[in-house]
Design an enzyme around this catalytic site. Structure first.
Site, short mmCIF file in Angstrom:
data_model
loop_
_atom_site.label_atom_id
_atom_site.label_comp_id
_atom_site.label_asym_id
_atom_site.label_seq_id
_atom_site.Cartn_x
_atom_site.Cartn_y
_atom_site.Cartn_z
N TYR A 110 2.69 -0.34 -5.91
CA TYR A 110 3.09 -1.47 -5.08
C TYR A 110 3.05 -2.78 -5.88
CZ TYR A 110 2.96 -4.87 -1.24
OH TYR A 110 3.21 -5.93 -0.40
N LYS A 128 6.25 -5.23 -6.82
CA LYS A 128 6.37 -6.62 -6.38
C LYS A 128 6.49 -7.58 -7.56
CE LYS A 128 6.41 -5.73 -2.01
NZ LYS A 128 7.64 -5.96 -1.20
#
Length: 265
Positions: A171, A175
């Site tokens: 994750y 990002k």
């Protein structure tokens, strides 16, 4: 309340969470034509029904869309233009948290799934949106007007490392990639009158995070937030509204951090 926004707005991940609340915030500030996209068509109805309840004059178009599929994304943008004639504001919000494992335990298929949605999905949407925006004239007079505005949902974890407690390797990497894409395309398309920014939320009380915190593992991380609480989805939505509005007309390529002070605490 004076209307800050106008034009056609396209939101991914609009069925729940930040995407849903972004739809409410943008409608509250003037948007009257909203395209709501999600891979789950059943949840889109609840968003559009609530919008109609709050703002009876709002027009909505619900589209079942998989951001990781090129044809699905291109078709959604095509449907938007066919229905409303243009695309002025795009909120690329759809994303997933991933398997919650560190690198040594991560399976390649799980890593790829996160990048398919969080990175490839944002890129596919942004590419289709830019292609349409380049074809249209600004709704407002320059310099505060533009051919279109894009807001990508990144994360404070697109700017800093995740804690070992959160097990958010894929994750966090995804990002960071969203931030790189946002900055690069912002510079490329600024001369064409297209603004591209990212919102970087901290720990927010979304359904995804509340599920992850139910076992108490994240309590220590949340305790590090200087404001001493989770953010509200409405607070992130209001910040997205700011980035989409003329109030931020001299901002492009930025990551607006909305994290209660976590990254500076």
């Amino acid at each position: 309340m004076a209307s800050l926004l106008k034009g056609v707005t396209f939101i991914t991940g609009a069925g729940s969470g930040i995407g849903q609340h972004a739809a409410y915030a943008l409608a509250r500030h003037g948007v009257r034509q909203l395209v709501l996209c999600d891979i789950r068509p059943d949840v889109l109805k609840s968003t559009s029904d609530e919008l109609k309840k709050r703002h009876p004059d709002v027009e909505t178009l619900n589209i079942e869309m998989d951001v990781s599929k090129e044809d699905s994304v291109n078709s959604a943008v095509d449907q938007t233009v066919k229905q409303f004639g243009r695309l002025d504001i795009a909120i690329n919000n759809a994303g997933i948290g991933g398997a919650g494992k560190q690198t040594a335990e991560q399976e390649l298929k799980d890593w790829q799934r996160v990048f398919d949605i969080n990175v490839n999905g944002v890129w596919l949407c942004q590419r289709a949106q830019i292609r349409q925006m380049l074809k249209q004239e600004p709704l407002m007079q320059l310099p505060r007007g533009n051919r279109g505005v894009i807001v990508n949902t990144a994360s404070m974890l697109g700017l800093v490392a995740s804690s070992p407690v959160s097990a958010a390797c894929s994750y966090t990497a995804s990002k960071h990639a969203v931030m790189g894409l946002t900055k690069t395309d912002a510079v490329t398309y600024a001369p064409h009158g297209i603004r591209i920014n990212a919102i970087c939320p901290g720990y927010v009380g979304t359904p995804l995070l509340l599920e992850a915190t139910a076992n108490g593992i994240m309590d220590g991380e949340i305790a590090k937030v200087p404001q001493g609480r989770l953010g509200e989805m409405e607070e992130i939505a209001d910040s997205i509204m700011f980035l989409a509005s003329p109030l931020s007309s001299f901002m492009t390529g930025a990551g607006l951090v909305v994290d209660g002070g976590f990254t500076v605490g």
